[in-house]
Design a protein around this motif. Structure first.
Motif: not given
Length: 71
Positions: A44-57, A1-9
């Protein structure tokens, strides 16, 4: 999942996604431990996605927009 998509949530939606990905990571690690996981890069992909989510939060909670400037 891309950070841009996450920022919309919203923050609540992000927290729910975080919970889902943590469960997925647990399942992937379990599959790896019992030898059923064939694609190790998925962990690793899942861990990176979790990190992106936490960053956006964190960005949303601190009121920081994408460029790094405070709102």
């Amino acid at each position: 999942m891309k950070a841009k998509e996450l920022r919309e949530l919203s923050i609540e939606e992000l927290k729910e996604k975080h919970k889902q990905y943590k469960e997925e990571l647990f399942n992937l690690r379990f599959q790896n431990a019992v030898g059923q996981l064939s694609n190790l890069s998925k962990i690793n992909e899942t861990k990176k996605t979790i990190a992106k989510i936490l960053t956006v939060i964190t960005e949303k909670e601190m009121g920081i927009d994408r460029s790094g400037a405070r709102r």
